[in-house]
Scaffold this motif. Structure first.
Motif, PDB file in Angstrom:
ATOM      1  N   THR A 159      -5.552  23.642  12.701  1.00  0.00           N
ATOM      2  CA  THR A 159      -6.520  24.593  12.178  1.00  0.00           C
ATOM      3  C   THR A 159      -7.299  25.221  13.338  1.00  0.00           C
ATOM      4  O   THR A 159      -7.580  24.548  14.323  1.00  0.00           O
ATOM      5  CB  THR A 159      -7.487  23.908  11.178  1.00  0.00           C
ATOM      6  N   PRO A 160      -7.615  26.521  13.296  1.00  0.00           N
ATOM      7  CA  PRO A 160      -7.483  27.421  12.142  1.00  0.00           C
ATOM      8  C   PRO A 160      -6.068  27.954  11.914  1.00  0.00           C
ATOM      9  O   PRO A 160      -5.744  28.367  10.807  1.00  0.00           O
ATOM     10  CB  PRO A 160      -8.438  28.561  12.486  1.00  0.00           C
ATOM     11  N   GLN A 161      -5.217  27.977  12.944  1.00  0.00           N
ATOM     12  CA  GLN A 161      -3.835  28.411  12.749  1.00  0.00           C
ATOM     13  C   GLN A 161      -3.028  27.213  12.251  1.00  0.00           C
ATOM     14  O   GLN A 161      -3.046  26.139  12.870  1.00  0.00           O
ATOM     15  CB  GLN A 161      -3.247  28.946  14.053  1.00  0.00           C
ATOM     16  N   LYS A 162      -2.322  27.353  11.145  1.00  0.00           N
ATOM     17  CA  LYS A 162      -1.690  26.215  10.494  1.00  0.00           C
ATOM     18  C   LYS A 162      -0.584  25.592  11.330  1.00  0.00           C
ATOM     19  O   LYS A 162      -0.433  24.371  11.363  1.00  0.00           O
ATOM     20  CB  LYS A 162      -1.143  26.631   9.127  1.00  0.00           C
ATOM     21  N   LEU A 163       0.229  26.381  12.042  1.00  0.00           N
ATOM     22  CA  LEU A 163       1.369  25.889  12.811  1.00  0.00           C
ATOM     23  C   LEU A 163       2.292  25.075  11.896  1.00  0.00           C
ATOM     24  O   LEU A 163       2.736  25.568  10.891  1.00  0.00           O
ATOM     25  CB  LEU A 163       0.892  25.070  14.008  1.00  0.00           C
ATOM     26  N   ILE A 164       2.551  23.808  12.240  1.00  0.00           N
ATOM     27  CA  ILE A 164       3.405  22.961  11.421  1.00  0.00           C
ATOM     28  C   ILE A 164       2.543  22.168  10.438  1.00  0.00           C
ATOM     29  O   ILE A 164       1.602  21.491  10.848  1.00  0.00           O
ATOM     30  CB  ILE A 164       4.228  21.990  12.294  1.00  0.00           C
ATOM     31  N   GLU A 165       2.878  22.230   9.151  1.00  0.00           N
ATOM     32  CA  GLU A 165       2.189  21.424   8.147  1.00  0.00           C
ATOM     33  C   GLU A 165       3.076  20.245   7.768  1.00  0.00           C
ATOM     34  O   GLU A 165       4.264  20.415   7.489  1.00  0.00           O
ATOM     35  CB  GLU A 165       1.868  22.241   6.899  1.00  0.00           C
ATOM     36  N   GLU A 166       2.485  19.052   7.750  1.00  0.00           N
ATOM     37  CA  GLU A 166       3.254  17.839   7.467  1.00  0.00           C
ATOM     38  C   GLU A 166       2.661  17.104   6.274  1.00  0.00           C
ATOM     39  O   GLU A 166       1.441  16.989   6.142  1.00  0.00           O
ATOM     40  CB  GLU A 166       3.253  16.906   8.680  1.00  0.00           C
ATOM     41  N   ASN A 167       3.541  16.590   5.413  1.00  0.00           N
ATOM     42  CA  ASN A 167       3.136  15.755   4.290  1.00  0.00           C
ATOM     43  C   ASN A 167       3.887  14.430   4.382  1.00  0.00           C
ATOM     44  O   ASN A 167       5.114  14.412   4.500  1.00  0.00           O
ATOM     45  CB  ASN A 167       3.457  16.445   2.953  1.00  0.00           C
ATOM     46  N   TYR A 168       3.126  13.334   4.373  1.00  0.00           N
ATOM     47  CA  TYR A 168       3.696  12.004   4.519  1.00  0.00           C
ATOM     48  C   TYR A 168       3.553  11.205   3.234  1.00  0.00           C
ATOM     49  O   TYR A 168       2.563  11.325   2.515  1.00  0.00           O
ATOM     50  CB  TYR A 168       2.957  11.209   5.602  1.00  0.00           C
ATOM     51  N   LEU A 169       4.533  10.341   2.998  1.00  0.00           N
ATOM     52  CA  LEU A 169       4.420   9.288   2.012  1.00  0.00           C
ATOM     53  C   LEU A 169       4.755   7.986   2.735  1.00  0.00           C
ATOM     54  O   LEU A 169       5.901   7.765   3.120  1.00  0.00           O
ATOM     55  CB  LEU A 169       5.359   9.504   0.833  1.00  0.00           C
ATOM     56  N   ASN A 170       3.734   7.155   2.956  1.00  0.00           N
ATOM     57  CA  ASN A 170       3.909   5.892   3.673  1.00  0.00           C
ATOM     58  C   ASN A 170       3.829   4.728   2.695  1.00  0.00           C
ATOM     59  O   ASN A 170       2.934   4.682   1.847  1.00  0.00           O
ATOM     60  CB  ASN A 170       2.808   5.701   4.732  1.00  0.00           C
ATOM     61  N   VAL A 171       4.718   3.781   2.845  1.00  0.00           N
ATOM     62  CA  VAL A 171       4.665   2.529   2.107  1.00  0.00           C
ATOM     63  C   VAL A 171       4.495   1.406   3.121  1.00  0.00           C
ATOM     64  O   VAL A 171       5.313   1.257   4.033  1.00  0.00           O
ATOM     65  CB  VAL A 171       5.930   2.293   1.266  1.00  0.00           C
ATOM     66  N   GLY A 208       0.814  -1.209   0.000  1.00  0.00           N
ATOM     67  CA  GLY A 208       0.000   0.000   0.000  1.00  0.00           C
ATOM     68  C   GLY A 208       0.846   1.256   0.000  1.00  0.00           C
ATOM     69  O   GLY A 208       1.935   1.286   0.577  1.00  0.00           O
ATOM     70  N   ILE A 209       0.364   2.290  -0.668  1.00  0.00           N
ATOM     71  CA  ILE A 209       1.025   3.603  -0.704  1.00  0.00           C
ATOM     72  C   ILE A 209       0.014   4.636  -0.214  1.00  0.00           C
ATOM     73  O   ILE A 209      -1.122   4.681  -0.695  1.00  0.00           O
ATOM     74  CB  ILE A 209       1.505   3.953  -2.123  1.00  0.00           C
ATOM     75  N   GLU A 210       0.437   5.464   0.731  1.00  0.00           N
ATOM     76  CA  GLU A 210      -0.468   6.433   1.349  1.00  0.00           C
ATOM     77  C   GLU A 210       0.159   7.826   1.347  1.00  0.00           C
ATOM     78  O   GLU A 210       1.315   7.993   1.735  1.00  0.00           O
ATOM     79  CB  GLU A 210      -0.763   6.009   2.792  1.00  0.00           C
ATOM     80  N   TYR A 211      -0.616   8.795   0.896  1.00  0.00           N
ATOM     81  CA  TYR A 211      -0.229  10.199   1.048  1.00  0.00           C
ATOM     82  C   TYR A 211      -1.099  10.808   2.131  1.00  0.00           C
ATOM     83  O   TYR A 211      -2.326  10.668   2.109  1.00  0.00           O
ATOM     84  CB  TYR A 211      -0.409  10.983  -0.249  1.00  0.00           C
ATOM     85  N   ARG A 212      -0.481  11.500   3.088  1.00  0.00           N
ATOM     86  CA  ARG A 212      -1.233  12.108   4.190  1.00  0.00           C
ATOM     87  C   ARG A 212      -0.764  13.540   4.401  1.00  0.00           C
ATOM     88  O   ARG A 212       0.437  13.830   4.365  1.00  0.00           O
ATOM     89  CB  ARG A 212      -1.027  11.320   5.483  1.00  0.00           C
ATOM     90  N   ASN A 213      -1.719  14.437   4.602  1.00  0.00           N
ATOM     91  CA  ASN A 213      -1.431  15.820   4.975  1.00  0.00           C
ATOM     92  C   ASN A 213      -1.980  16.074   6.365  1.00  0.00           C
ATOM     93  O   ASN A 213      -3.153  15.823   6.621  1.00  0.00           O
ATOM     94  CB  ASN A 213      -2.052  16.799   3.971  1.00  0.00           C
TER      95      ASN A 213
END
Length: 412
Positions: free
Chosen positions: A383-395, A374-379
């Motif tokens: 909210t409402p203040q963004k603070l730290i934004e994270e983008n994941y790619l999981n295998v 499986g391949i997963e993209y996660r953001n």
């Protein structure tokens, strides 16, 4: 083949005793860390659905009622590992990290027709992060690690056609640690450490009902409930300030380290509906946990932790062109999506996740077993203040053994 499989299982179990699942996000320093949902590698590639799933060929811990659907001659074993790449952004600062490890290990056996049992090791929550930054007259760094795990035993049966009911009883154990180091320009050091050790149990109750609205269609409804629970274990804080002459580490709240009555988890409600027609299946799930009612004790010198009610919606499907066809037509093609408003509150902000998944179930030639990829993209962001934004790619990679261990031998 049976001896080879048994040897593999013993090796994996030994590995599981030494390994633990980890995450890599500063959001995990709040509360109990990042929660898991008991989804297998196959289910994760379908958006994490499972409340209404009962194929009998895959282990579904998300709803113990599914154990009733397995064949009375089949032995199932499933283990999963994952590899994660994380890109995080805070203001103009970008960072990339890597993590992963053993995710879960489960097995399932038949007891009699319409009655099955399952056991295994699952993650409940994980903590893992390390970061630092400049402050007035010095710098600070934060780090955390650990996990809470579930060693479970479950049973599910079918009292009448189309209906299944089951229960998982789990021993919840593990420890987490969160540490803050503050260093002044003058060289003095302040240390805050919060440690948690949990030893408790938890319960999951599930039910499923399947019916056929037409000759080729099958619909399944699923429901899962877990009661709220006061946790047992120990929590304590350590405070140390080297600028004080003769200072020694001070254990905060040393006379009241027990969690009893001060820490808890909320009840969980999960519901799902699936529709299948020969070569494909579609399912939609919803999870609700009133974390705002859960307790998380305050320790002197440490920030207060607030929780929000958690909502998770997911949808996923799979398509297998021809179960008895050529190799490529026997591959299961999967995809899904989910939205999650997490239980974490960070400086008055909710944390939410949005993810998309794809995956494949590759048949092992000559056997009913599958290699699930499986391949997963996660953001993830606040909210409402963004603070730290994270983008994941999981295998995620899961090995699902499906063998006929209980067939009676015939004498010719």
């Amino acid at each position: 083949m049976r001896k080879l499989t048994a040897a593999i299982l013993m090796s994996v179990i030994a590995l599981a005793a030494m390994a633990q699942n980890t995450v890599i996000t500063p959001y995990s320093r709040y509360g109990y860390g990042i929660l898991s949902d008991n989804a297998s590698s196959m289910q994760r590639s379908m958006g994490g659905v499972g409340y209404a799933m009962n194929s009998g060929r895959q282990i579904n811990v998300m709803n113990p009622a599914s154990y009733a659907a397995m064949d009375s001659l089949t032995f199932l074993f499933d283990m999963g590992v994952d590899v994660t790449s994380l890109w995080s952004k805070e203001n103009d600062k970008h960072e990339q990290q890597f993590g992963g490890g053993l995710d879960y290990i489960t097995l399932q056996v038949p007891i009699t027709k319409g009655l099955g049992a399952s056991a295994g090791l699952l993650p409940y929550s994980s903590v893992g992060y390390s970061f630092g930054n400049k402050i007035d007259n010095g710098s600070e760094s934060r780090s955390g690690d650990g996990s809470l795990n579930q060693l479970y035993l479950g049973v599910g049966g079918s009292p009448f056609k189309g209906f299944g009911i089951g229960v998982n009883v789990a021993y919840l154990f593990g420890s987490t640690s969160n540490v803050l180091y503050g260093v002044t320009d003058g060289g003095s050091t302040t240390v805050f450490q919060r440690s948690m050790r949990v030893r408790d149990w938890r319960l999951d109750i599930g039910a499923q009902y399947s019916f056929a609205p037409s000759r080729n269609d099958r619909v399944t409804l699923g429901l899962v409930y877990s009661p709220k629970k006061d946790l047992h274990g120990d929590v304590y804080g350590v405070y140390y300030d080297s600028s004080v002459v003769g200072a020694v580490p001070d254990t905060v709240n040393v006379g009241d380290t027990k969690m009893n009555g001060r820490y808890s988890t909320p009840e969980t409600w999960g519901a799902g509906i699936s529709w299948s027609r020969r070569t494909f299946q579609v399912e939609a799930d919803f999870t609700y946990q009133p974390w705002s009612k859960a307790k998380f004790g305050k320790i002197e010198h440490f920030e207060t932790t607030d929780f929000a009610d958690r909502y998770r919606a997911s949808i996923g499907g799979q398509w297998q062109p021809d179960y008895r066809g050529g190799y490529f037509r026997r591959i299961s093609y999967r995809m899904g999506a989910y939205w999650n408003r997490d239980y974490l509150m960070v400086m008055g902000n909710n944390v939410r996740d949005l993810g998309f998944t794809v995956g494949f179930g590759l048949p092992v030639p000559g056997f009913k077993s599958q290699l699930n990829i499986g391949i997963e993209y996660r953001n993830r962001r606040a909210t409402p203040q963004k603070l730290i934004e994270e983008n994941y790619l999981n295998v995620t990679i899961g090995i699902n053994f499906n063998e006929m261990w209980f067939r009676k031998a015939k004498i010719y």
